[in-house]
Design a protein around this motif. Structure first.
Motif, PDB file in Angstrom:
ATOM      1  N   VAL A 151       0.840  -1.208   0.000  1.00 21.93           N
ATOM      2  CA  VAL A 151       0.000   0.000   0.000  1.00 21.93           C
ATOM      3  C   VAL A 151       0.872   1.254   0.000  1.00 21.93           C
ATOM      4  CG1 VAL A 151      -1.617   1.342   1.409  1.00 21.93           C
ATOM      5  CG2 VAL A 151      -2.044  -1.082   0.982  1.00 21.93           C
ATOM      6  N   ALA A 152       1.925   1.265   0.810  1.00 23.03           N
ATOM      7  CA  ALA A 152       2.804   2.440   0.875  1.00 23.03           C
ATOM      8  C   ALA A 152       3.497   2.699  -0.453  1.00 23.03           C
ATOM      9  CB  ALA A 152       3.837   2.254   1.979  1.00 23.03           C
ATOM     10  N   GLN A 153       3.849   1.639  -1.175  1.00 19.94           N
ATOM     11  CA  GLN A 153       4.551   1.797  -2.450  1.00 19.94           C
ATOM     12  C   GLN A 153       3.594   1.921  -3.641  1.00 19.94           C
ATOM     13  OE1 GLN A 153       7.673  -1.110  -3.035  1.00 19.94           O
ATOM     14  NE2 GLN A 153       8.120  -1.117  -0.849  1.00 19.94           N
ATOM     15  N   GLY A 154       2.305   1.665  -3.403  1.00 19.30           N
ATOM     16  CA  GLY A 154       1.333   1.743  -4.477  1.00 19.30           C
ATOM     17  C   GLY A 154       1.491   0.636  -5.507  1.00 19.30           C
ATOM     18  N   VAL A 155       1.869  -0.554  -5.042  1.00 19.79           N
ATOM     19  CA  VAL A 155       2.040  -1.699  -5.944  1.00 19.79           C
ATOM     20  C   VAL A 155       1.221  -2.876  -5.428  1.00 19.79           C
ATOM     21  CG1 VAL A 155       4.373  -0.967  -6.606  1.00 19.79           C
ATOM     22  CG2 VAL A 155       4.078  -2.606  -4.731  1.00 19.79           C
ATOM     23  N   GLU A 156       1.044  -3.867  -6.266  1.00 19.57           N
ATOM     24  CA  GLU A 156       0.372  -5.100  -5.847  1.00 19.57           C
ATOM     25  C   GLU A 156       1.323  -5.906  -4.962  1.00 19.57           C
ATOM     26  OE1 GLU A 156      -2.793  -6.193  -6.391  1.00 19.57           O
ATOM     27  OE2 GLU A 156      -3.117  -4.189  -7.209  1.00 19.57           O
ATOM     28  N   PRO A 157       0.819  -6.614  -3.955  1.00 22.14           N
ATOM     29  CA  PRO A 157       1.681  -7.441  -3.102  1.00 22.14           C
ATOM     30  C   PRO A 157       2.528  -8.435  -3.909  1.00 22.14           C
ATOM     31  CG  PRO A 157      -0.497  -7.276  -2.143  1.00 22.14           C
ATOM     32  CD  PRO A 157      -0.572  -6.625  -3.494  1.00 22.14           C
ATOM     33  N   ALA A 158       1.988  -8.938  -5.011  1.00 21.38           N
ATOM     34  CA  ALA A 158       2.723  -9.898  -5.845  1.00 21.38           C
ATOM     35  C   ALA A 158       4.008  -9.297  -6.395  1.00 21.38           C
ATOM     36  CB  ALA A 158       1.842 -10.386  -6.980  1.00 21.38           C
ATOM     37  N   GLN A 159       4.018  -7.998  -6.628  1.00 24.84           N
ATOM     38  CA  GLN A 159       5.220  -7.353  -7.158  1.00 24.84           C
ATOM     39  C   GLN A 159       6.362  -7.424  -6.143  1.00 24.84           C
ATOM     40  OE1 GLN A 159       4.465  -3.546  -8.925  1.00 24.84           O
ATOM     41  NE2 GLN A 159       6.629  -3.060  -9.148  1.00 24.84           N
ATOM     42  N   ILE A 160       6.048  -7.336  -4.864  1.00 25.04           N
ATOM     43  CA  ILE A 160       7.060  -7.455  -3.816  1.00 25.04           C
ATOM     44  C   ILE A 160       7.393  -8.928  -3.590  1.00 25.04           C
ATOM     45  CG2 ILE A 160       7.553  -7.067  -1.370  1.00 25.04           C
ATOM     46  CD1 ILE A 160       5.627  -4.630  -1.566  1.00 25.04           C
ATOM     47  N   ALA A 161       6.384  -9.770  -3.533  1.00 26.22           N
ATOM     48  CA  ALA A 161       6.576 -11.188  -3.217  1.00 26.22           C
ATOM     49  C   ALA A 161       7.312 -11.960  -4.306  1.00 26.22           C
ATOM     50  CB  ALA A 161       5.226 -11.840  -2.936  1.00 26.22           C
ATOM     51  N   GLN A 162       7.332 -11.444  -5.521  1.00 28.70           N
ATOM     52  CA  GLN A 162       7.995 -12.159  -6.614  1.00 28.70           C
ATOM     53  C   GLN A 162       9.483 -12.381  -6.344  1.00 28.70           C
ATOM     54  OE1 GLN A 162       8.082 -10.050 -10.343  1.00 28.70           O
ATOM     55  NE2 GLN A 162       8.654  -8.123  -9.376  1.00 28.70           N
ATOM     56  N   HIS A 163      10.060 -11.628  -5.440  1.00 28.91           N
ATOM     57  CA  HIS A 163      11.480 -11.730  -5.127  1.00 28.91           C
ATOM     58  C   HIS A 163      11.749 -12.679  -3.961  1.00 28.91           C
ATOM     59  CE1 HIS A 163      12.053  -8.438  -7.896  1.00 28.91           C
ATOM     60  NE2 HIS A 163      11.141  -7.740  -7.244  1.00 28.91           N
ATOM     61  N   CYS A 164      10.724 -13.368  -3.482  1.00 26.51           N
ATOM     62  CA  CYS A 164      10.845 -14.215  -2.298  1.00 26.51           C
ATOM     63  C   CYS A 164      10.645 -15.687  -2.651  1.00 26.51           C
ATOM     64  CB  CYS A 164       9.790 -13.816  -1.260  1.00 26.51           C
ATOM     65  SG  CYS A 164       9.871 -12.080  -0.791  1.00 26.51           S
ATOM     66  N   ASP A 165      11.292 -16.547  -1.877  1.00 23.57           N
ATOM     67  CA  ASP A 165      11.080 -17.989  -2.016  1.00 23.57           C
ATOM     68  C   ASP A 165       9.790 -18.417  -1.326  1.00 23.57           C
ATOM     69  OD1 ASP A 165      13.422 -18.373  -3.446  1.00 23.57           O
ATOM     70  OD2 ASP A 165      14.608 -18.669  -1.626  1.00 23.57           O
ATOM     71  N   SER A 166       9.472 -17.718  -0.218  1.00 19.65           N
ATOM     72  CA  SER A 166       8.247 -18.023   0.517  1.00 19.65           C
ATOM     73  C   SER A 166       7.701 -16.732   1.104  1.00 19.65           C
ATOM     74  CB  SER A 166       8.508 -19.043   1.630  1.00 19.65           C
ATOM     75  OG  SER A 166       9.401 -18.501   2.587  1.00 19.65           O
ATOM     76  N   VAL A 167       6.396 -16.723   1.333  1.00 16.30           N
ATOM     77  CA  VAL A 167       5.724 -15.547   1.886  1.00 16.30           C
ATOM     78  C   VAL A 167       4.688 -16.021   2.888  1.00 16.30           C
ATOM     79  CG1 VAL A 167       4.245 -13.564   1.387  1.00 16.30           C
ATOM     80  CG2 VAL A 167       6.030 -14.203  -0.230  1.00 16.30           C
ATOM     81  N   SER A 168       4.679 -15.373   4.042  1.00 11.31           N
ATOM     82  CA  SER A 168       3.650 -15.616   5.039  1.00 11.31           C
ATOM     83  C   SER A 168       2.904 -14.303   5.240  1.00 11.31           C
ATOM     84  CB  SER A 168       4.290 -16.058   6.360  1.00 11.31           C
ATOM     85  OG  SER A 168       3.314 -16.171   7.362  1.00 11.31           O
ATOM     86  N   LEU A 169       1.594 -14.381   5.273  1.00 10.12           N
ATOM     87  CA  LEU A 169       0.771 -13.188   5.458  1.00 10.12           C
ATOM     88  C   LEU A 169      -0.215 -13.460   6.587  1.00 10.12           C
ATOM     89  CD1 LEU A 169      -0.171 -10.365   4.527  1.00 10.12           C
ATOM     90  CD2 LEU A 169      -1.717 -11.525   2.952  1.00 10.12           C
ATOM     91  N   CYS A 170      -0.123 -12.646   7.639  1.00  7.46           N
ATOM     92  CA  CYS A 170      -1.021 -12.777   8.788  1.00  7.46           C
ATOM     93  C   CYS A 170      -2.222 -11.870   8.566  1.00  7.46           C
ATOM     94  CB  CYS A 170      -0.280 -12.387  10.059  1.00  7.46           C
ATOM     95  SG  CYS A 170      -1.301 -12.472  11.523  1.00  7.46           S
ATOM     96  N   PHE A 171      -3.415 -12.412   8.685  1.00 12.50           N
ATOM     97  CA  PHE A 171      -4.631 -11.638   8.456  1.00 12.50           C
ATOM     98  C   PHE A 171      -5.066 -10.838   9.684  1.00 12.50           C
ATOM     99  CE2 PHE A 171      -5.224 -15.185   5.372  1.00 12.50           C
ATOM    100  CZ  PHE A 171      -5.055 -14.407   4.240  1.00 12.50           C
ATOM    101  N   SER A 172      -4.525 -11.153  10.853  1.00 12.89           N
ATOM    102  CA  SER A 172      -4.943 -10.422  12.048  1.00 12.89           C
ATOM    103  C   SER A 172      -4.085  -9.192  12.295  1.00 12.89           C
ATOM    104  CB  SER A 172      -4.916 -11.341  13.276  1.00 12.89           C
ATOM    105  OG  SER A 172      -3.599 -11.760  13.546  1.00 12.89           O
TER     106      SER A 172
END
Length: 194
Positions: free
Chosen positions: A6-27
């Motif tokens: 949100v701060a960068q104005g991009v889709e989360p996938a654009q950041i996550a594409q550089h990662c081997d794994s991603v964890s996202l906490c909904f709380s």
């Protein structure tokens, strides 16, 4: 991940594409009562699934939690922008009462260029109080505070390092709460200086 996107104005996938794994906490930030997702290569997910089973993890009737997570995702941009705006308001005083930066308190300062999301790092000047002591003063409510300000405000910040405390905004902190927190910090700074 969501705050950064949100701060960068991009889709989360654009950041996550550089990662081997991603964890996202909904709380955290998204407001769901519980839940998280884990993404990665098939082998990684299979091992995570196996470990979860070994440790007794798992839930039944998780659809209600999934619905809350989905709602949080659908409103993430609006919610997180509001949190970022409140953090910025606290740090710089963009509207209403002055922020920490503008107040130029002798006790503390904020590096405005570092305020990009919902996190504000407050730097403590001088030897006293320590970050832990400052957090104790911000949490406590005294009769003197109520008499002087007409408010009983308890602010929870985290001692982060030897000279820094961390303030974090989430969906349950309003503009009014933010202004109260800033006023409380000003009150505590003045009392510590006295």
């Amino acid at each position: 991940l969501m705050n950064a996107a949100v701060a960068q104005g991009v889709e989360p996938a654009q950041i996550a594409q550089h990662c081997d794994s991603v964890s996202l906490c909904f709380s955290k930030g998204l407001g769901a009562p519980a839940g998280a997702v884990l993404a990665g290569r098939r082998e990684f997910i299979a091992e995570a699934w196996r470990m979860r089973k070994l440790l007794g993890g798992g839930m039944r009737q998780a659809g209600v939690l999934a619905a809350a997570a989905l709602l949080g995702l659908q409103h993430a941009e609006t919610t997180l922008h509001r949190d970022h705006d409140n953090a910025r308001r606290f740090a710089e005083g963009t509207s209403g009462p002055l922020g920490i930066h503008v107040l130029d308190l002798p006790l503390c300062s904020v590096n405005l260029t570092a305020v990009e999301t919902n996190i504000v790092m407050v730097n403590i000047r001088g030897a006293w109080p320590s970050p832990a002591e400052l957090c104790d003063h911000l949490r406590a409510v005294s009769e003197e505070e109520v008499a002087e300000t007409g408010e009983a405000v308890s602010v929870l910040l985290l001692p982060w390092s030897a000279r820094t405390v961390r303030a974090v905004w989430h969906r349950d902190i309003s503009v009014h709460d933010t202004e109260l927190a800033r006023s409380k910090l000003e009150f505590v700074a003045r009392k510590c200086q006295e």
